[in-house]
Design a protein around this motif. Structure first.
Motif, PDB file in Angstrom:
ATOM      1  N   ARG A   1       3.499  -5.591   6.447  1.00 43.18           N
ATOM      2  CA  ARG A   1       2.149  -5.488   7.017  1.00 43.18           C
ATOM      3  C   ARG A   1       2.124  -4.484   8.176  1.00 43.18           C
ATOM      4  NH1 ARG A   1       2.679  -8.169   3.154  1.00 43.18           N
ATOM      5  NH2 ARG A   1       2.291  -6.061   2.397  1.00 43.18           N
ATOM      6  N   TRP A   2       3.209  -4.400   8.938  1.00 41.29           N
ATOM      7  CA  TRP A   2       3.291  -3.452  10.050  1.00 41.29           C
ATOM      8  C   TRP A   2       3.237  -2.032   9.518  1.00 41.29           C
ATOM      9  CZ3 TRP A   2       8.233  -1.841  13.016  1.00 41.29           C
ATOM     10  CH2 TRP A   2       7.903  -1.126  14.156  1.00 41.29           C
ATOM     11  N   ILE A   3       3.975  -1.760   8.440  1.00 41.14           N
ATOM     12  CA  ILE A   3       3.939  -0.429   7.839  1.00 41.14           C
ATOM     13  C   ILE A   3       2.510  -0.093   7.395  1.00 41.14           C
ATOM     14  CG2 ILE A   3       4.630   0.861   5.767  1.00 41.14           C
ATOM     15  CD1 ILE A   3       7.390  -0.491   6.025  1.00 41.14           C
TER      16      ILE A   3
ATOM     17  N   ALA B   1       0.826  -1.207   0.000  1.00 42.12           N
ATOM     18  CA  ALA B   1       0.000   0.000   0.000  1.00 42.12           C
ATOM     19  C   ALA B   1       0.861   1.258   0.000  1.00 42.12           C
ATOM     20  CB  ALA B   1      -0.925   0.001   1.212  1.00 42.12           C
ATOM     21  N   THR B   2       2.123   1.110   0.330  1.00 45.73           N
ATOM     22  CA  THR B   2       3.050   2.232   0.344  1.00 45.73           C
ATOM     23  C   THR B   2       4.313   1.818  -0.408  1.00 45.73           C
ATOM     24  OG1 THR B   2       4.240   1.561   2.346  1.00 45.73           O
ATOM     25  CG2 THR B   2       2.238   2.875   2.671  1.00 45.73           C
ATOM     26  N   ILE B   3       5.152   2.787  -0.688  1.00 46.52           N
ATOM     27  CA  ILE B   3       6.423   2.463  -1.345  1.00 46.52           C
ATOM     28  C   ILE B   3       7.249   1.540  -0.452  1.00 46.52           C
ATOM     29  CG2 ILE B   3       8.615   3.431  -2.121  1.00 46.52           C
ATOM     30  CD1 ILE B   3       7.031   5.867  -3.105  1.00 46.52           C
ATOM     31  N   GLY B   4       7.258   1.811   0.851  1.00 45.95           N
ATOM     32  CA  GLY B   4       8.033   0.986   1.779  1.00 45.95           C
ATOM     33  C   GLY B   4       7.527  -0.437   1.856  1.00 45.95           C
ATOM     34  N   SER B   5       6.209  -0.603   1.989  1.00 48.20           N
ATOM     35  CA  SER B   5       5.677  -1.968   2.090  1.00 48.20           C
ATOM     36  C   SER B   5       5.808  -2.699   0.756  1.00 48.20           C
ATOM     37  CB  SER B   5       4.231  -1.965   2.586  1.00 48.20           C
ATOM     38  OG  SER B   5       3.363  -1.333   1.675  1.00 48.20           O
ATOM     39  N   ALA B   6       5.694  -1.977  -0.354  1.00 45.58           N
ATOM     40  CA  ALA B   6       5.883  -2.609  -1.659  1.00 45.58           C
ATOM     41  C   ALA B   6       7.325  -3.093  -1.815  1.00 45.58           C
ATOM     42  CB  ALA B   6       5.520  -1.632  -2.776  1.00 45.58           C
ATOM     43  N   ALA B   7       8.282  -2.278  -1.374  1.00 42.93           N
ATOM     44  CA  ALA B   7       9.696  -2.681  -1.449  1.00 42.93           C
ATOM     45  C   ALA B   7       9.944  -3.919  -0.595  1.00 42.93           C
ATOM     46  CB  ALA B   7      10.603  -1.534  -1.003  1.00 42.93           C
TER      47      ALA B   7
ATOM     48  N   LEU C   1      10.134 -12.106   7.998  1.00 43.41           N
ATOM     49  CA  LEU C   1      10.346 -10.793   8.600  1.00 43.41           C
ATOM     50  C   LEU C   1       9.988  -9.685   7.612  1.00 43.41           C
ATOM     51  CD1 LEU C   1      11.319  -9.262  11.108  1.00 43.41           C
ATOM     52  CD2 LEU C   1      13.630  -9.374  10.161  1.00 43.41           C
ATOM     53  N   CYS C   2      10.356  -9.833   6.363  1.00 43.44           N
ATOM     54  CA  CYS C   2       9.987  -8.830   5.347  1.00 43.44           C
ATOM     55  C   CYS C   2       8.477  -8.708   5.234  1.00 43.44           C
ATOM     56  CB  CYS C   2      10.581  -9.206   3.983  1.00 43.44           C
ATOM     57  SG  CYS C   2      12.358  -8.992   3.860  1.00 43.44           S
ATOM     58  N   TRP C   3       7.792  -9.849   5.236  1.00 49.32           N
ATOM     59  CA  TRP C   3       6.333  -9.828   5.135  1.00 49.32           C
ATOM     60  C   TRP C   3       5.720  -9.123   6.344  1.00 49.32           C
ATOM     61  CZ3 TRP C   3       2.031 -11.579   7.721  1.00 49.32           C
ATOM     62  CH2 TRP C   3       0.840 -11.562   6.998  1.00 49.32           C
TER      63      TRP C   3
END
Length: 86
Positions: free
Chosen positions: A79-81, A28-34, A73-75
């Motif tokens: 989701r946390w972001i 949903a964000t650039i950070g979560s997409a990365a 951890l990436c996943w």
């Protein structure tokens, strides 16, 4: 190193409110997409290393465990972001 990743996963699951509606939530964000791309890359590497084992090439099993935990951890971070946006 695997234990360190596991500790991070456990900390996020226990101490941070992480919510998600679907298993494969797109970023949903650039950070979560990365982070979703990083997770995909980790899973691909995990499958490649497991494929080497299938060809009787000696592989340290900790590599597979590490890549698995890293992708988890990436996943969770992704989701946390996204949860922080709600």
């Amino acid at each position: 190193m695997v234990d360190g990743l596991t500790a991070l996963v456990d900390d996020i699951e226990k101490n941070h409110k992480v919510t998600y509606k679907h298993w494969a939530t797109p970023g949903a964000t650039i950070g979560s997409a990365a982070l979703d791309v990083a997770r995909t890359t980790c899973r691909r590497a995990e499958r490649a290393v497991a494929g080497l084992q299938g060809k009787n090439i000696p592989v340290n099993p900790e590599i597979i465990r590490y890549l698995n935990r890293l992708s988890d951890l990436c996943w969770l971070y992704a989701r946390w972001i996204e949860t922080k946006l709600e």
